[in-house]
Design a protein around this motif. Structure first.
Motif, PDB file in Angstrom:
ATOM      1  N   LYS A   3      -5.962 -11.504 -14.993  1.00  0.00           N
ATOM      2  CA  LYS A   3      -6.415 -11.798 -13.455  1.00  0.00           C
ATOM      3  C   LYS A   3      -5.400 -10.677 -12.735  1.00  0.00           C
ATOM      4  N   ASP A   4      -6.259 -10.058 -11.698  1.00  0.00           N
ATOM      5  CA  ASP A   4      -5.304  -9.200 -10.726  1.00  0.00           C
ATOM      6  C   ASP A   4      -4.261 -10.087  -9.887  1.00  0.00           C
ATOM      7  N   LYS A   5      -3.385  -9.718  -9.648  1.00  0.00           N
ATOM      8  CA  LYS A   5      -2.149 -10.338  -8.968  1.00  0.00           C
ATOM      9  C   LYS A   5      -2.016  -9.593  -7.531  1.00  0.00           C
ATOM     10  N   THR A   6      -1.440 -10.074  -6.777  1.00  0.00           N
ATOM     11  CA  THR A   6      -1.119  -9.476  -5.330  1.00  0.00           C
ATOM     12  C   THR A   6       0.400  -9.225  -5.227  1.00  0.00           C
ATOM     13  N   TYR A   7       0.632  -8.098  -4.672  1.00  0.00           N
ATOM     14  CA  TYR A   7       2.189  -7.589  -4.662  1.00  0.00           C
ATOM     15  C   TYR A   7       2.434  -6.969  -3.379  1.00  0.00           C
ATOM     16  N   LYS A   8       3.509  -7.161  -2.801  1.00  0.00           N
ATOM     17  CA  LYS A   8       4.152  -6.713  -1.684  1.00  0.00           C
ATOM     18  C   LYS A   8       4.757  -5.325  -2.098  1.00  0.00           C
ATOM     19  N   VAL A   9       4.391  -3.979  -1.554  1.00  0.00           N
ATOM     20  CA  VAL A   9       4.955  -2.774  -2.262  1.00  0.00           C
ATOM     21  C   VAL A   9       5.279  -1.993  -1.101  1.00  0.00           C
ATOM     22  N   THR A  43       4.771  14.518 -11.259  1.00  0.00           N
ATOM     23  CA  THR A  43       3.719  14.727 -12.472  1.00  0.00           C
ATOM     24  C   THR A  43       2.421  15.300 -12.101  1.00  0.00           C
ATOM     25  N   LYS A  44       2.113  15.172 -10.625  1.00  0.00           N
ATOM     26  CA  LYS A  44       0.698  15.640 -10.076  1.00  0.00           C
ATOM     27  C   LYS A  44       0.909  16.663  -9.087  1.00  0.00           C
ATOM     28  N   LYS A  45      -0.054  17.732  -8.808  1.00  0.00           N
ATOM     29  CA  LYS A  45       0.054  18.782  -7.566  1.00  0.00           C
ATOM     30  C   LYS A  45      -0.822  18.082  -6.550  1.00  0.00           C
ATOM     31  N   GLY A  46      -0.436  18.562  -5.151  1.00  0.00           N
ATOM     32  CA  GLY A  46      -0.943  18.141  -4.209  1.00  0.00           C
ATOM     33  C   GLY A  46      -0.449  16.642  -3.582  1.00  0.00           C
ATOM     34  N   CYS A  47      -1.235  15.905  -2.798  1.00  0.00           N
ATOM     35  CA  CYS A  47      -0.778  14.773  -2.309  1.00  0.00           C
ATOM     36  C   CYS A  47      -1.561  13.719  -2.796  1.00  0.00           C
ATOM     37  N   ASP A  48      -0.862  12.637  -3.271  1.00  0.00           N
ATOM     38  CA  ASP A  48      -1.688  11.617  -3.839  1.00  0.00           C
ATOM     39  C   ASP A  48      -0.949  10.272  -3.427  1.00  0.00           C
ATOM     40  N   LEU A  49      -1.830   9.087  -3.553  1.00  0.00           N
ATOM     41  CA  LEU A  49      -1.239   7.875  -3.077  1.00  0.00           C
ATOM     42  C   LEU A  49      -0.615   7.195  -4.203  1.00  0.00           C
ATOM     43  N   ALA A  50       0.783   6.697  -3.798  1.00  0.00           N
ATOM     44  CA  ALA A  50       1.774   6.165  -4.932  1.00  0.00           C
ATOM     45  C   ALA A  50       2.380   4.809  -4.033  1.00  0.00           C
ATOM     46  N   ILE A  51       2.691   3.926  -5.077  1.00  0.00           N
ATOM     47  CA  ILE A  51       3.518   2.693  -4.621  1.00  0.00           C
ATOM     48  C   ILE A  51       4.747   2.805  -5.255  1.00  0.00           C
ATOM     49  N   GLN A  52       5.621   2.047  -4.682  1.00  0.00           N
ATOM     50  CA  GLN A  52       6.931   1.569  -5.404  1.00  0.00           C
ATOM     51  C   GLN A  52       7.140   0.215  -5.511  1.00  0.00           C
ATOM     52  N   TYR A  53       7.218  -0.501  -6.680  1.00  0.00           N
ATOM     53  CA  TYR A  53       7.240  -1.753  -6.843  1.00  0.00           C
ATOM     54  C   TYR A  53       8.459  -2.164  -7.780  1.00  0.00           C
ATOM     55  N   ALA A  54       9.507  -3.147  -7.391  1.00  0.00           N
ATOM     56  CA  ALA A  54      10.390  -3.439  -8.400  1.00  0.00           C
ATOM     57  C   ALA A  54      11.246  -2.190  -8.889  1.00  0.00           C
ATOM     58  N   GLY A 109       1.411   8.884   8.839  1.00  0.00           N
ATOM     59  CA  GLY A 109       0.571   8.990   7.383  1.00  0.00           C
ATOM     60  C   GLY A 109       1.480   9.174   6.451  1.00  0.00           C
ATOM     61  N   PHE A 110       0.866   8.727   5.272  1.00  0.00           N
ATOM     62  CA  PHE A 110       1.619   8.665   3.784  1.00  0.00           C
ATOM     63  C   PHE A 110       2.450   9.787   3.731  1.00  0.00           C
ATOM     64  N   CYS A 111       2.075  11.227   4.015  1.00  0.00           N
ATOM     65  CA  CYS A 111       3.116  12.230   3.720  1.00  0.00           C
ATOM     66  C   CYS A 111       4.217  12.246   4.526  1.00  0.00           C
ATOM     67  N   ASN A 112       4.240  11.584   5.654  1.00  0.00           N
ATOM     68  CA  ASN A 112       5.339  11.742   6.638  1.00  0.00           C
ATOM     69  C   ASN A 112       6.247  10.373   6.923  1.00  0.00           C
ATOM     70  N   ALA A 113       5.456   9.301   6.189  1.00  0.00           N
ATOM     71  CA  ALA A 113       6.174   7.747   6.254  1.00  0.00           C
ATOM     72  C   ALA A 113       5.941   7.085   5.046  1.00  0.00           C
ATOM     73  N   ILE A 114       6.963   6.061   4.900  1.00  0.00           N
ATOM     74  CA  ILE A 114       6.784   5.025   3.747  1.00  0.00           C
ATOM     75  C   ILE A 114       6.258   3.802   4.501  1.00  0.00           C
ATOM     76  N   ARG A 115       5.191   3.201   3.950  1.00  0.00           N
ATOM     77  CA  ARG A 115       4.555   1.935   4.696  1.00  0.00           C
ATOM     78  C   ARG A 115       4.632   0.868   3.543  1.00  0.00           C
ATOM     79  N   LYS A 116       4.711  -0.294   4.440  1.00  0.00           N
ATOM     80  CA  LYS A 116       4.460  -1.413   3.502  1.00  0.00           C
ATOM     81  C   LYS A 116       2.967  -1.922   3.231  1.00  0.00           C
ATOM     82  N   ALA A 117       2.654  -2.480   2.161  1.00  0.00           N
ATOM     83  CA  ALA A 117       1.375  -2.674   1.788  1.00  0.00           C
ATOM     84  C   ALA A 117       1.278  -3.653   1.105  1.00  0.00           C
ATOM     85  N   LYS A 118       0.141  -4.635   0.948  1.00  0.00           N
ATOM     86  CA  LYS A 118      -0.309  -5.709   0.085  1.00  0.00           C
ATOM     87  C   LYS A 118      -1.135  -5.226  -0.751  1.00  0.00           C
ATOM     88  N   VAL A 119      -1.148  -5.189  -1.898  1.00  0.00           N
ATOM     89  CA  VAL A 119      -1.912  -4.743  -3.004  1.00  0.00           C
ATOM     90  C   VAL A 119      -2.356  -5.798  -4.055  1.00  0.00           C
TER      91      VAL A 119
END
Length: 109
Positions: free
Chosen positions: A22-28, A41-52, A74-84
């Motif tokens: 089952k999918d779980k919800t995390y604050k990241v 490991t990728k080129k360009g701009c891509d969405l990523a999260i940091q958890y634990a 925006g994501f290239c200029n700021a780190i935001r909090k998200a619920k995923v």
């Protein structure tokens, strides 16, 4: 005999359904992996999260799905909090839901 086969079949179907993760919800923390999270490991701009303390590329939600990635917040200029919601597998997070947590507005005195 038919009832026995039916009972066994129902048991196998129900146990395989319970075995699915089952999918779980995390604050990241969410941002551009390359611009803000030092992932290369990728080129360009891509969405990523940091958890634990670990960093993961996101599948199922894109960097431009949440506004202009190059805007001041925006994501290239700021780190935001998200619920995923989703699952982790190796260095990927497979999102079924990705919602930014709005910053609290400062009260005026």
């Amino acid at each position: 005999m038919k009832n026995f086969i039916l009972v066994i079949s129902l048991f196998l179907v129900s146990s395989s359904a319970n075995a699915q993760k089952k999918d779980k919800t995390y604050k990241v923390l969410a941002s551009c992996g390359q611009c803000q999270l030092d992932m290369n490991t990728k080129k360009g701009c891509d969405l990523a999260i940091q958890y634990a303390g670990k960093k993961y590329w996101v599948e199922g939600s894109g960097i431009e799905d949440h506004g202009d990635s190059h805007a001041s917040e925006g994501f290239c200029n700021a780190i935001r909090k998200a619920k995923v919601t989703g699952t982790f597998k190796e260095n990927q997070f497979y999102a079924t839901s990705f919602v930014l947590i709005q910053k609290k507005k400062k009260k005026k005195k």
